[in-house]
Design an enzyme around this catalytic site. Structure first.
Site, PDB file in Angstrom:
ATOM      1  N   THR A 277       0.629  -1.239   0.090  1.00  0.00           N
ATOM      2  CA  THR A 277      -0.011   0.000   0.002  1.00  0.00           C
ATOM      3  C   THR A 277       0.772   1.123   0.211  1.00  0.00           C
ATOM      4  O   THR A 277       1.894   1.425   0.855  1.00  0.00           O
ATOM      5  CB  THR A 277      -0.896   0.078   1.325  1.00  0.00           C
ATOM      6  OG1 THR A 277      -1.674  -1.215   1.257  1.00  0.00           O
ATOM      7  CG2 THR A 277      -1.697   1.368   1.352  1.00  0.00           C
TER       8      THR A 277
ATOM      9  N   ARG B 111     -39.050   2.768  -4.423  1.00  0.00           N
ATOM     10  CA  ARG B 111     -39.103   1.934  -5.470  1.00  0.00           C
ATOM     11  C   ARG B 111     -40.625   1.208  -5.441  1.00  0.00           C
ATOM     12  O   ARG B 111     -40.908   0.591  -4.177  1.00  0.00           O
ATOM     13  CB  ARG B 111     -38.007   0.766  -5.230  1.00  0.00           C
ATOM     14  CG  ARG B 111     -38.031  -0.242  -6.515  1.00  0.00           C
ATOM     15  CD  ARG B 111     -38.131   0.053  -7.938  1.00  0.00           C
ATOM     16  NE  ARG B 111     -38.092  -0.831  -8.731  1.00  0.00           N
ATOM     17  CZ  ARG B 111     -38.384  -0.850 -10.134  1.00  0.00           C
ATOM     18  NH1 ARG B 111     -39.087   0.069 -10.459  1.00  0.00           N
ATOM     19  NH2 ARG B 111     -38.451  -1.879 -10.872  1.00  0.00           N
TER      20      ARG B 111
ATOM     21  N   GLY C 202     -30.935  -3.743 -10.815  1.00  0.00           N
ATOM     22  CA  GLY C 202     -30.151  -3.319 -11.941  1.00  0.00           C
ATOM     23  C   GLY C 202     -29.224  -2.151 -11.799  1.00  0.00           C
ATOM     24  O   GLY C 202     -28.044  -1.911 -12.119  1.00  0.00           O
TER      25      GLY C 202
ATOM     26  N   GLU D 215      -4.120  -7.801   5.364  1.00  0.00           N
ATOM     27  CA  GLU D 215      -3.832  -7.481   6.777  1.00  0.00           C
ATOM     28  C   GLU D 215      -4.362  -8.828   7.752  1.00  0.00           C
ATOM     29  O   GLU D 215      -5.008  -8.427   8.814  1.00  0.00           O
ATOM     30  CB  GLU D 215      -4.428  -6.185   7.537  1.00  0.00           C
ATOM     31  CG  GLU D 215      -3.382  -5.052   7.051  1.00  0.00           C
ATOM     32  CD  GLU D 215      -3.539  -3.731   7.735  1.00  0.00           C
ATOM     33  OE1 GLU D 215      -3.641  -3.974   8.997  1.00  0.00           O
ATOM     34  OE2 GLU D 215      -3.295  -2.767   7.282  1.00  0.00           O
TER      35      GLU D 215
END
Length: 389
Positions: free
Chosen positions: A161, A268, A340, A363
């Site tokens: 990293t 929704r 989707g 890690e």
């Protein structure tokens, strides 16, 4: 048993929460657009500007001792801060920190490496992982051979990293093959201009690790960090210093993701009613909420043990394991609730999906955490009754 936050903890957490909301979240659309175009989501100069803005309010060096200009906060407070930062996928951390093992530096090394790293004028990386030595850190092959007052380092490191931007590294090399990890591994502070090179490794997520190559890289004997042959102990201290912080950041991500899922479920509409009315959706949200709460207390328990100088290795391994497994389950449910659209790159869900998958690998993999937990229990070093006994 008091499970409430102190006034100071609440005040600090609220400041970070406000910072994330005002400074990081507005950047998210731009970060997503850049990443869709194959660019770095947020530039190093942009991160530095944000760090400077935070520093003006005193947020600098979260766990860095006050004698080095930091805040010197404890583990619980750091975990709370990481959870708040985790609520945005914008890759950011407050400035002013340094790898914990750098505090083992001698006076000259502190002036050359530690203090400039804290100030942000130098960047470091921790280099122990190799192609054949990931979870099995004892199997490192990078070697350092002494020639007079110099050491010659040869080997390769991988998945490092910050390896692509660091100007110096803490590299672990075998200095005594006979002793190996038991007194034969040494940590060296090596500037990039000493000759090591790096190459970015493409991954499925936005984390951009690097491979490092050392070919006859020469460093003086004074480049040793700590004591010759005691490098493996330093490495384990670094690896174990903050396993609770990884699931802490995942905790914040999961909170935000489930909030997004609940909003989606309410808005929704299918077959004439919100999908929030569907039992299948309700159970996904309920299970996720329970797992988030369990993760919260695993993380805070491990951090509390650190603050009280208890052996926190078992608690940290449990938090890391549980966080990795269940964060991935939660983000999968959230993507499913979004259907989707969750699969597209217009929303950050698929990005979090890729990012959180890494939590089960770096890690300490899930398998390593399970091995650690089981060994501690079977050997008697830990009890299923936890630290309360």
């Amino acid at each position: 048993m008091d499970l409430t936050l102190t006034d100071e903890e609440r005040e600090i957490r609220e400041w970070v929460r406000t910072f994330v909301t005002r400074e990081l979240m507005p950047l998210e659309p731009r970060v997503l657009e850049r990443e869709r175009n194959g660019e770095r989501g947020i530039g190093l100069d942009e991160v530095k500007a944000l760090q400077d803005k935070a520093r003006q309010s005193g947020f600098f060096g979260i766990q860095t001792p006050e004698e080095y200009g930091g805040m010197g906060l404890g583990a619980v407070m750091h975990a709370l801060i990481e959870a708040e930062l985790g609520r945005s996928f914008v890759q950011f951390k407050f400035g002013g920190d340094a790898d914990n093992i750098l505090f083992e530096a001698n006076a000259e090394q502190k002036d050359t490496y530690l203090r400039p790293t804290i100030d942000g004028t130098r960047r470091s990386c921790f280099a122990i992982t190799e192609p054949g030595a990931g979870s099995d850190a004892r199997n490192i092959r990078t070697a350092a051979v002494r020639e007079g007052d110099e050491w010659v380092i040869n080997g390769e490191k991988t998945f490092i990293t910050g390896g692509d931007v660091a100007d110096f590294c803490m590299v672990f090399a075998v200095t005594d093959k006979e002793k190996g990890a038991d007194g034969g591994v040494t940590c060296f502070l090596v500037d990039r201009d000493a000759g090591w090179t790096s190459a970015t490794i493409p991954t499925m997520g936005e984390w951009g690790p690097a491979s490092l190559s050392f070919e006859d890289v020469r460093v003086p004997h004074s480049a040793i960090l700590g004591e010759e042959g005691r490098g493996f102990e330093l490495a384990m201290r670094w690896i174990g210093k903050g396993r609770y912080l990884l699931p802490a950041r995942a905790l914040g991500a999961c909170e935000r993701l489930v909030e997004m899922a609940m909003e989606q479920a309410k808005n929704r509409v299918t077959f004439g009613e919100p999908i929030a009315n569907r039992q299948a959706i309700q159970w996904m949200i309920a299970d996720s909420a329970v797992e988030i709460e369990a993760l919260r207390w695993l993380v805070l328990s491990a951090a509390w043990q650190v603050d009280h100088d208890l052996d926190s290795r078992q608690g940290q391994s449990m938090a890391k394991l549980y966080g990795g497994v269940h964060a991935n389950q939660i983000v999968d449910r959230v993507l499913q609730i979004h259907g989707g659209m969750g699969y597209t790159r217009e929303l950050p869900i698929e990005r979090w999906y890729r990012e959180l998958r890494l939590l089960r690998i770096y890690e300490g993999t899930d398998e390593i955490q399970r091995r650690t937990i089981a060994r501690n229990l079977l050997s008697g070093r830990a009890s299923v009754r936890g630290h309360l006994g």
